[in-house]
Design an enzyme around this catalytic site. Structure first.
Site, PDB file in Angstrom:
ATOM      1  N   HIS A 173      37.818  40.384  41.325  1.00 53.38           N
ATOM      2  CA  HIS A 173      38.353  41.386  40.397  1.00 53.38           C
ATOM      3  C   HIS A 173      39.248  40.742  39.334  1.00 53.38           C
ATOM      4  O   HIS A 173      40.441  40.536  39.549  1.00 53.38           O
ATOM      5  CB  HIS A 173      39.140  42.428  41.207  1.00 53.38           C
ATOM      6  CG  HIS A 173      39.528  43.656  40.438  1.00 53.38           C
ATOM      7  ND1 HIS A 173      39.985  44.795  41.072  1.00 53.38           N
ATOM      8  CD2 HIS A 173      39.536  43.941  39.117  1.00 53.38           C
ATOM      9  CE1 HIS A 173      40.260  45.710  40.160  1.00 53.38           C
ATOM     10  NE2 HIS A 173      40.011  45.216  38.970  1.00 53.38           N
ATOM     11  N   HIS A 233      39.765  40.752  34.838  1.00 56.73           N
ATOM     12  CA  HIS A 233      39.352  41.292  33.526  1.00 56.73           C
ATOM     13  C   HIS A 233      39.833  40.360  32.419  1.00 56.73           C
ATOM     14  O   HIS A 233      40.855  39.676  32.556  1.00 56.73           O
ATOM     15  CB  HIS A 233      39.965  42.675  33.277  1.00 56.73           C
ATOM     16  CG  HIS A 233      39.658  43.695  34.320  1.00 56.73           C
ATOM     17  ND1 HIS A 233      38.403  44.218  34.503  1.00 56.73           N
ATOM     18  CD2 HIS A 233      40.454  44.306  35.237  1.00 56.73           C
ATOM     19  CE1 HIS A 233      38.442  45.102  35.482  1.00 56.73           C
ATOM     20  NE2 HIS A 233      39.668  45.174  35.949  1.00 56.73           N
ATOM     21  N   ARG A 267      38.141  44.003  29.718  1.00 56.09           N
ATOM     22  CA  ARG A 267      39.386  44.700  30.069  1.00 56.09           C
ATOM     23  C   ARG A 267      39.084  46.166  30.353  1.00 56.09           C
ATOM     24  O   ARG A 267      38.552  46.890  29.499  1.00 56.09           O
ATOM     25  CB  ARG A 267      40.387  44.584  28.915  1.00 56.09           C
ATOM     26  CG  ARG A 267      41.742  45.200  29.215  1.00 56.09           C
ATOM     27  CD  ARG A 267      42.835  44.580  28.354  1.00 56.09           C
ATOM     28  NE  ARG A 267      42.725  44.949  26.964  1.00 56.09           N
ATOM     29  CZ  ARG A 267      43.477  45.881  26.363  1.00 56.09           C
ATOM     30  NH1 ARG A 267      44.404  46.511  27.043  1.00 56.09           N
ATOM     31  NH2 ARG A 267      43.310  46.158  25.096  1.00 56.09           N
ATOM     32  N   ALA A 268      39.412  46.602  31.573  1.00 54.27           N
ATOM     33  CA  ALA A 268      39.013  47.936  32.019  1.00 54.27           C
ATOM     34  C   ALA A 268      39.702  49.033  31.219  1.00 54.27           C
ATOM     35  O   ALA A 268      39.081  50.021  30.829  1.00 54.27           O
ATOM     36  CB  ALA A 268      39.316  48.092  33.506  1.00 54.27           C
ATOM     37  N   SER A 269      40.996  48.858  30.959  1.00 59.65           N
ATOM     38  CA  SER A 269      41.718  49.933  30.261  1.00 59.65           C
ATOM     39  C   SER A 269      41.244  50.077  28.829  1.00 59.65           C
ATOM     40  O   SER A 269      41.473  51.113  28.202  1.00 59.65           O
ATOM     41  CB  SER A 269      43.222  49.654  30.291  1.00 59.65           C
ATOM     42  OG  SER A 269      43.502  48.444  29.619  1.00 59.65           O
ATOM     43  N   TYR A 311      44.254  55.047  38.062  1.00 59.59           N
ATOM     44  CA  TYR A 311      43.421  54.094  38.813  1.00 59.59           C
ATOM     45  C   TYR A 311      43.393  54.450  40.296  1.00 59.59           C
ATOM     46  O   TYR A 311      42.346  54.502  40.933  1.00 59.59           O
ATOM     47  CB  TYR A 311      43.967  52.657  38.668  1.00 59.59           C
ATOM     48  CG  TYR A 311      43.623  51.936  37.374  1.00 59.59           C
ATOM     49  CD1 TYR A 311      43.316  52.641  36.216  1.00 59.59           C
ATOM     50  CD2 TYR A 311      43.610  50.547  37.321  1.00 59.59           C
ATOM     51  CE1 TYR A 311      43.016  51.972  35.036  1.00 59.59           C
ATOM     52  CE2 TYR A 311      43.302  49.870  36.145  1.00 59.59           C
ATOM     53  CZ  TYR A 311      43.011  50.577  35.000  1.00 59.59           C
ATOM     54  OH  TYR A 311      42.716  49.906  33.858  1.00 59.59           O
ATOM     55  N   HIS A 351      41.710  48.041  44.026  1.00 64.60           N
ATOM     56  CA  HIS A 351      43.109  48.380  44.278  1.00 64.60           C
ATOM     57  C   HIS A 351      43.304  48.777  45.734  1.00 64.60           C
ATOM     58  O   HIS A 351      43.987  49.756  46.053  1.00 64.60           O
ATOM     59  CB  HIS A 351      43.581  49.482  43.318  1.00 64.60           C
ATOM     60  CG  HIS A 351      43.026  49.320  41.924  1.00 64.60           C
ATOM     61  ND1 HIS A 351      42.107  50.171  41.372  1.00 64.60           N
ATOM     62  CD2 HIS A 351      43.210  48.338  41.006  1.00 64.60           C
ATOM     63  CE1 HIS A 351      41.770  49.740  40.166  1.00 64.60           C
ATOM     64  NE2 HIS A 351      42.420  48.629  39.918  1.00 64.60           N
ATOM     65  N   GLU A 371      42.964  40.982  40.499  1.00 65.50           N
ATOM     66  CA  GLU A 371      43.070  41.670  39.211  1.00 65.50           C
ATOM     67  C   GLU A 371      44.055  40.954  38.290  1.00 65.50           C
ATOM     68  O   GLU A 371      44.811  41.573  37.558  1.00 65.50           O
ATOM     69  CB  GLU A 371      43.453  43.143  39.375  1.00 65.50           C
ATOM     70  CG  GLU A 371      43.065  43.982  38.160  1.00 65.50           C
ATOM     71  CD  GLU A 371      43.251  45.480  38.345  1.00 65.50           C
ATOM     72  OE1 GLU A 371      43.957  45.883  39.270  1.00 65.50           O
ATOM     73  OE2 GLU A 371      42.681  46.236  37.541  1.00 65.50           O
ATOM     74  N   ARG A 396      52.196  42.327  35.917  1.00 69.11           N
ATOM     75  CA  ARG A 396      52.226  40.928  35.481  1.00 69.11           C
ATOM     76  C   ARG A 396      53.499  40.188  35.870  1.00 69.11           C
ATOM     77  O   ARG A 396      53.619  38.998  35.624  1.00 69.11           O
ATOM     78  CB  ARG A 396      52.065  40.855  33.961  1.00 69.11           C
ATOM     79  CG  ARG A 396      50.765  41.491  33.496  1.00 69.11           C
ATOM     80  CD  ARG A 396      50.462  41.187  32.049  1.00 69.11           C
ATOM     81  NE  ARG A 396      49.216  41.839  31.643  1.00 69.11           N
ATOM     82  CZ  ARG A 396      48.479  41.451  30.623  1.00 69.11           C
ATOM     83  NH1 ARG A 396      48.848  40.427  29.889  1.00 69.11           N
ATOM     84  NH2 ARG A 396      47.370  42.088  30.318  1.00 69.11           N
TER      85      ARG A 396
END
Ligand SMILES: [Zn+2]
Length: 341
Positions: A6, A8, A71-73, A194, A223, A284, A290
């Protein structure tokens, strides 16, 4: 070998967002033809975007390969229409392909699909086929809520999704269930939307016979499976009340969780509750969270440390979680990255 299922491309060169901003700005202008347009990103731009981020963390944390997707978002399927999503997805997927070509030992691609609220899935089927057969990708991300937080799509078990599932089965690729940004102010994207989606997808799978129709269809719920492992007793009890299969039987060949849970106690629970055969290592990174945890002095998303530190999981099970399950769930991985001798 340690496979992170996972990751991105959250650090993509600025030109990608410039393209997207221009694409969105052009949505109001219906006068001309819909053009896809181009991206000006050099190989050096790509190298620079990864060297100080994903590649650095792979080296520091001791992981080998990341299953890598756009990038998922930023998928934001709720913006524009299916043509908007198609152009955007193709550019994002092509960029992932360039990453994987520049670093074939570090990244293997997973595609974004050109979903759009209410649209049929023909474009998604075509893009999945292109990504797998032409770009060498090994899976896709499926957004159960392309409306971005308003949940207007049918459940993942509805026949609406079957054309996509038929193609996934034919190509033998899994999907990670992954929503995108939220345009509903009730739901913070990474903190609520999410996790809601992960939990929701699991309950949808529990209440329908999707895997009777598609015995080899495979989903990764990221997640850590949302709220599911923490509430495993609730779901076991619901399955019993609803005369559904036992959870172990329900998920065995079809539903998998990753380890993107950002504290040791959460990972301990996950590994205690969910069979090791159904857990894939994931971090992720560089992604949702972060920062550095002041309680440990380590990055929250350095999930390998948590798995490493767990003592009541056998080395055999850890090998499954770190490598073998990923190769089983994403079998095309084996064509891209050879298992160590
Ligand atoms: Zn993600």
């Amino acid at each position: 070998m340690i496979i992170d299922c996972h990751g991105h491309y959250t650090t993509a060169p600025k030109a990608l967002q410039v393209y997207r901003d221009a694409q969105i700005a052009a949505l109001g202008d219906q006068s001309g033809p819909r053009t896809k347009g181009g991206l000006a990103i050099s190989d050096d731009d790509i190298r620079e975007s990864l060297e100080g981020a994903q590649l650095k963390f792979q080296r520091e944390r001791g992981t080998d390969v990341t299953i890598f997707s756009p990038r998922a978002s930023a998928m934001a399927h709720h913006i524009g229409d299916v043509t908007t999503s198609l152009h955007w997805s193709q550019h994002c997927n092509d960029l992932i392909h360039r990453v994987c070509s520049l670093y074939p030992n570090n990244f293997v691609g997973v595609c974004q699909l050109p979903q759009s609220p209410g649209a049929p899935l023909d474009a998604c089927v075509e893009e999945l086929e292109r990504a797998v057969n032409q770009l060498g990708f090994i899976g896709c991300n499926v957004n159960p809520d392309p409306s971005g937080g308003h949940w207007t799509a049918p459940p993942l078990t509805d026949r609406y999704w079957y054309p996509l599932y038929e193609k996934m089965v034919e190509l033998d690729v899994p999907a990670m269930v992954h929503v995108s940004s939220s345009c509903n102010p009730n739901f913070h994207a990474t903190g609520a939307h999410y996790i809601n989606a992960d939990t929701t997808a699991f309950m949808q799978f529990l209440t329908a016979d999707l895997f009777k129709d598609f015995p080899t269809l495979r989903f990764i719920i990221p997640h850590g499976g949302g709220a599911v492992p923490y509430h495993w007793g609730r779901y076991r009890g619901l399955a019993q009340d609803l005369k559904r299969p036992r959870l172990d039987d329900l998920i065995r060949d079809n539903v998998f969780f990753d380890t993107c849970v950002y504290h040791l106690a959460g990972i301990e629970l996950l590994l205690k509750i969910v069979p090791a055969d159904n857990i894939l290592f994931g971090s992720e990174m560089v992604g949702a969270v972060r920062g550095i945890d002041p309680e440990t002095g380590h990055y929250f998303d350095d999930t390998k440390r948590y798995v490493d530190h767990i003592t009541n999981v056998s080395d055999t099970d850890k090998r499954k979680i770190f490598e073998e399950n990923a190769r089983r769930v994403y079998p095309r991985m084996n064509e891209r990255i050879l298992a160590p001798a």
